[in-house]
Design an enzyme around this catalytic site. Sequence first.
Site, PDB file in Angstrom:
ATOM      1  N   HIS A 116     -10.764  -2.798   4.398  1.00 20.63           N
ATOM      2  CA  HIS A 116     -10.554  -2.299   5.763  1.00 20.63           C
ATOM      3  C   HIS A 116     -11.313  -1.011   6.040  1.00 20.63           C
ATOM      4  CE1 HIS A 116      -8.018   0.018   3.213  1.00 20.63           C
ATOM      5  NE2 HIS A 116      -7.720   0.840   4.196  1.00 20.63           N
ATOM      6  N   ASP A 117     -12.013  -0.474   5.050  1.00 18.19           N
ATOM      7  CA  ASP A 117     -12.743   0.788   5.222  1.00 18.19           C
ATOM      8  C   ASP A 117     -14.248   0.593   5.262  1.00 18.19           C
ATOM      9  OD1 ASP A 117     -10.420   2.321   5.181  1.00 18.19           O
ATOM     10  OD2 ASP A 117     -10.522   2.675   3.022  1.00 18.19           O
ATOM     11  N   ASP A 138      -3.075   4.563  -2.527  1.00 14.12           N
ATOM     12  CA  ASP A 138      -4.126   5.152  -1.707  1.00 14.12           C
ATOM     13  C   ASP A 138      -4.618   6.469  -2.320  1.00 14.12           C
ATOM     14  OD1 ASP A 138      -5.382   4.967   1.079  1.00 14.12           O
ATOM     15  OD2 ASP A 138      -4.525   6.978   1.163  1.00 14.12           O
ATOM     16  N   ASP A 152       0.868  -1.172   0.000  1.00 18.06           N
ATOM     17  CA  ASP A 152       0.000   0.000   0.000  1.00 18.06           C
ATOM     18  C   ASP A 152       0.909   1.227   0.000  1.00 18.06           C
ATOM     19  OD1 ASP A 152      -2.333   1.584   0.430  1.00 18.06           O
ATOM     20  OD2 ASP A 152      -3.173  -0.013   1.676  1.00 18.06           O
ATOM     21  N   GLU A 206      -6.631   3.410  -5.857  1.00 15.66           N
ATOM     22  CA  GLU A 206      -7.887   3.571  -5.128  1.00 15.66           C
ATOM     23  C   GLU A 206      -8.496   4.880  -5.604  1.00 15.66           C
ATOM     24  OE1 GLU A 206      -9.757   4.018  -0.681  1.00 15.66           O
ATOM     25  OE2 GLU A 206      -7.940   5.060  -1.235  1.00 15.66           O
TER      26      GLU A 206
HETATM   27  O1  TEU Z   1      -9.354   5.585   1.951  1.00 18.69           O
HETATM   28  C1  TEU Z   1      -9.903   6.581   1.154  1.00 18.69           C
HETATM   29  C2  TEU Z   1     -11.140   7.003   1.752  1.00 18.69           C
HETATM   30  O2  TEU Z   1     -11.086   7.612   2.778  1.00 18.69           O
HETATM   31  C3  TEU Z   1     -12.416   6.661   1.200  1.00 18.69           C
HETATM   32  O3  TEU Z   1     -12.708   5.325   1.138  1.00 18.69           O
HETATM   33  C4  TEU Z   1     -13.384   7.368   2.058  1.00 18.69           C
HETATM   34  O4  TEU Z   1     -13.639   6.568   3.203  1.00 18.69           O
HETATM   35  C5  TEU Z   1     -14.617   7.671   1.276  1.00 18.69           C
HETATM   36  O5  TEU Z   1     -14.271   8.154   0.047  1.00 18.69           O
HETATM   37  C6  TEU Z   1     -15.417   8.769   1.946  1.00 18.69           C
HETATM   38  O6  TEU Z   1     -15.818   8.455   3.213  1.00 18.69           O
HETATM   39  C7  TEU Z   1      -7.975   5.448   2.008  1.00 18.69           C
HETATM   40  C8  TEU Z   1      -7.638   4.300   2.928  1.00 18.69           C
HETATM   41  O7  TEU Z   1      -8.168   3.114   2.411  1.00 18.69           O
HETATM   42  C9  TEU Z   1      -8.131   4.617   4.296  1.00 18.69           C
HETATM   43  O8  TEU Z   1      -7.935   3.561   5.194  1.00 18.69           O
HETATM   44  C10 TEU Z   1      -7.407   5.851   4.765  1.00 18.69           C
HETATM   45  O9  TEU Z   1      -7.921   6.248   5.996  1.00 18.69           O
HETATM   46  C11 TEU Z   1      -7.546   7.004   3.785  1.00 18.69           C
HETATM   47  O10 TEU Z   1      -7.318   6.603   2.441  1.00 18.69           O
HETATM   48  C12 TEU Z   1      -6.525   8.071   4.086  1.00 18.69           C
HETATM   49  O11 TEU Z   1      -5.245   7.639   3.764  1.00 18.69           O
END
Ligand code: TEU
Length: 622
Positions: free
Chosen positions: A405-406, A279, A178, A334
Site C-alpha cells: 500500500h506504500d 509497522d 497491522d 516492517e
Molecule cells: O510505512 C513506513 C514508511 O513510511 C516507509 O515505507 C517510508 O515510506 C519509507 O521508508 C520512506 O519514504 C509504514 C506504513 O506502511 C505506512 O503506510 C505508514 O504511513 C507509515 O508506516 C507510518 O505509520
Amino acid sequence: MITRDSRISDLLKNPIGCDVLSRLVQYAGVDIGMIGNPLIRSVKLKALPKLAGKVLDDRLLDSMICLFNQDDGVPMPEPSDGHAWWKEAVVYQIYPRSFKDGNGDGVGDIPGILEKIDYLHALGVDALWLCPVYDSPNDDNGYDIRDYEKIMSEFGTMEDMENLIAALHERGMRLIMDMVLNHTSDEHRWFQASLHDPDGPYGDYYIWRKTSDGNPPNNWRSFFSGSAWTYYPERDAWAMHLFSSKQMDLNWENPAVREEIYNIMRFWREKGVDGFRLDVINLISKTTLDDGNETLGAVLGFTGFEHYFYGKDLHARLRDFRTYGLKDAFAVGEMSGTGPEMNKLLTAPSRGELDMAFCFDHLDCPGKNRFDDYRYDLNHLKKCFLEYEGSYADVTWPSIFTENHDNPRMVSKIDPELRFRTEISKLLAVAMLTARGTPFLYQGQELGMANVPFADVSELRDVESLNRFRELSERGDADAWPHILAGTRDHARTPMQWENAENGGFSGAQPWIRTGDPAACSVQAEENEPESPLNFFRSMIALRKAYRDALVYGTFEPVAPKKKDLFCYYRRGGNATFYVEMNLSDHEVEPPELPETMTRVLSNYPDATTVLRPYEASVYRI
Ligand code: TEU
Ligand code: CA
C-alpha cells in the site's frame, strides 16, 4: 571493535558496517564493484572526513562507529530450518478502505471483506494481512491510531471483526493484524493526557523536549515533510513525530508505555489473531536526539535517520516484546533502512525477537527512489532475490513481495506503457510463488492492476503526497507534479476492481478516492478468461501448495546467475524438482541449455519455442 583506525575492509567484516555501506552505495547509485577495489578497502575510517568531509564529517563518523560496535561480540546466527505455518502460507494484503464497500458509503469495510472471503479462499491464499482497522481520525488512513481496542466506525464494529476472525478460521485461514506501535494519533487519550497534564501518569508517554530558543530540539525531518517536531504551547514543549504531525512517537524508554503495548497485544491475541505486521518497528529506539547529518539527510530524504533506524536498545526491546507481548504469535517487522545482516539479527529463530522482516532493497533500482520517474529493471529484482533466497534464507526466513500500500504498482514501474501487462504480472507471480520465502500478495496484484493516471493533486488523498506536493510547490519546483505522480502511494490505494462497472463494482456510492481502469482488468472479467492473470495466480498458488517440500522448503539453486536478463533456478525437495526460467527483459533472449527433459507446467506464453520472448516466465517439472 571498529575504531577510527579500522579500514574499509574491516567494516565489510562487521555485519552492521556491511549493511550500512551497501545501503549507502545503493542509495547513491554507485557501482558496488568500487568496494571491491583493494585501494578503497585499505582506506582508514579516520581518513574519510578528509576525503569526503561534506558527506561524512567527524561527528557522523563517530556516531557510525558507535553504531557498528552496537552488536560487538554478538555471534551471527547459525543456519537454521524448521517448519511453520507462516513459512508455508501465501499471504494476501488488504487495504480495507479500498477493498470492498459493504454498506454503500464509498468506503471499504470489514463486512465488505466478509462478502469476498470466498473469493480469497478460492484464490488459495492462507492468511490475510489487514492494514489498520482501529479507531483513527485517518490522518494517515489508520496508521494514526486513536484507540487500539476499538474498530474504526467507518469499517464496522468489533462484532464484525470477530465474525471475520471466525469466518477465516472456519476456512483454515489466518489473520495478521497491522500494529502501529512506534506512534499513536495525537487524538489518542494518552497523548491528550500527556499534553494537558505533564506531571500526571501519561506525562512521559511521548518524546517531549523543551527548548529556550524557539527552535525545535534538533534538525530531524519527518518522513512526511517538515520538522519531526511540533511545538505545543499547552505544555510549552516540542513533541516528536517521525511521520505526520498527527502521529506522535511513543516513548519506548518508559516501562509503563511498554506495559500498555503488551496489554494491547494480549487483547488481540485473545481475540484469536494469529500474527502481526509491525509497522516501522525498527524505529522504536532512538539512540540520541543529536542533530542528524544534513548531507546524509539530503541523500535519504530525511535527516536524523542514522540515530534511530537501528537504535541501541532495539534488540533488547524486541526481546521483551516477544516475551511479554507477542508470545507465540507470528510477527513480521516492517524494517525501513536495515539490511540483511541486521535483519538476520532481528529475526533469526535463535534470537527470540521477530520471525521475519520486510526489507525494501528490491523496490527501487540503485540510485533511484520511489518518486523518480524511471523504468524499473527486473535485473535488480533478481539481484535482491538471489540474496534473499540464498544465504539469507539459510539463516532466517525472507518475506517476498513486489507491491504494497506504500508503493506504485510494479507492472507500471517495469512497463509504464503496459505493453506487457499480462506477461509481467504473471512473471511476478512466478517469481513470488516459486520463491524460498513467504509471498505477500497485494490486493489487485492478482488482476494486474496498474498505476492510475491521476489528473492533478485534487485526485490524491495520501498525506505523504499532499505534504510533499505542498512543500515542493512552495519551493517553486517545476517538477513537483511529475515527481508526486511517479511515487504517490495512492496508485496502490484505488478501489479493488471487482467488475467492469461504475466504481469497479467496489461501491454503489462515490468512492473516497477515484477508481482506476476496471475496463482493463477486473475480477469478473478475469474469472471468465482462462488465460487471465487471476487464473494464473490461482494455478501458481495451487502448485506451490501441492509441492510444498520443493517450492517452499526446497533448495534454491540458481542457474547462470550472471547472465543478464535471465533469472533461472531449480527448486528441489521431497521427490520433486522444478526449474524456473524467466526473461527479465522486453526483448528475446537465449535460454541457458539444460540437459534434463522437462515438462512445462505453467507459463505466461501458450507454447514453448527456442528463444524466450519478452518477459516469458515458465515453471518446468523435471
Ligand atoms: O510505512 C513506513 C514508511 O513510511 C516507509 O515505507 C517510508 O515510506 C519509507 O521508508 C520512506 O519514504 C509504514 C506504513 O506502511 C505506512 O503506510 C505508514 O504511513 C507509515 O508506516 C507510518 O505509520
Ligand atoms: Ca462502507
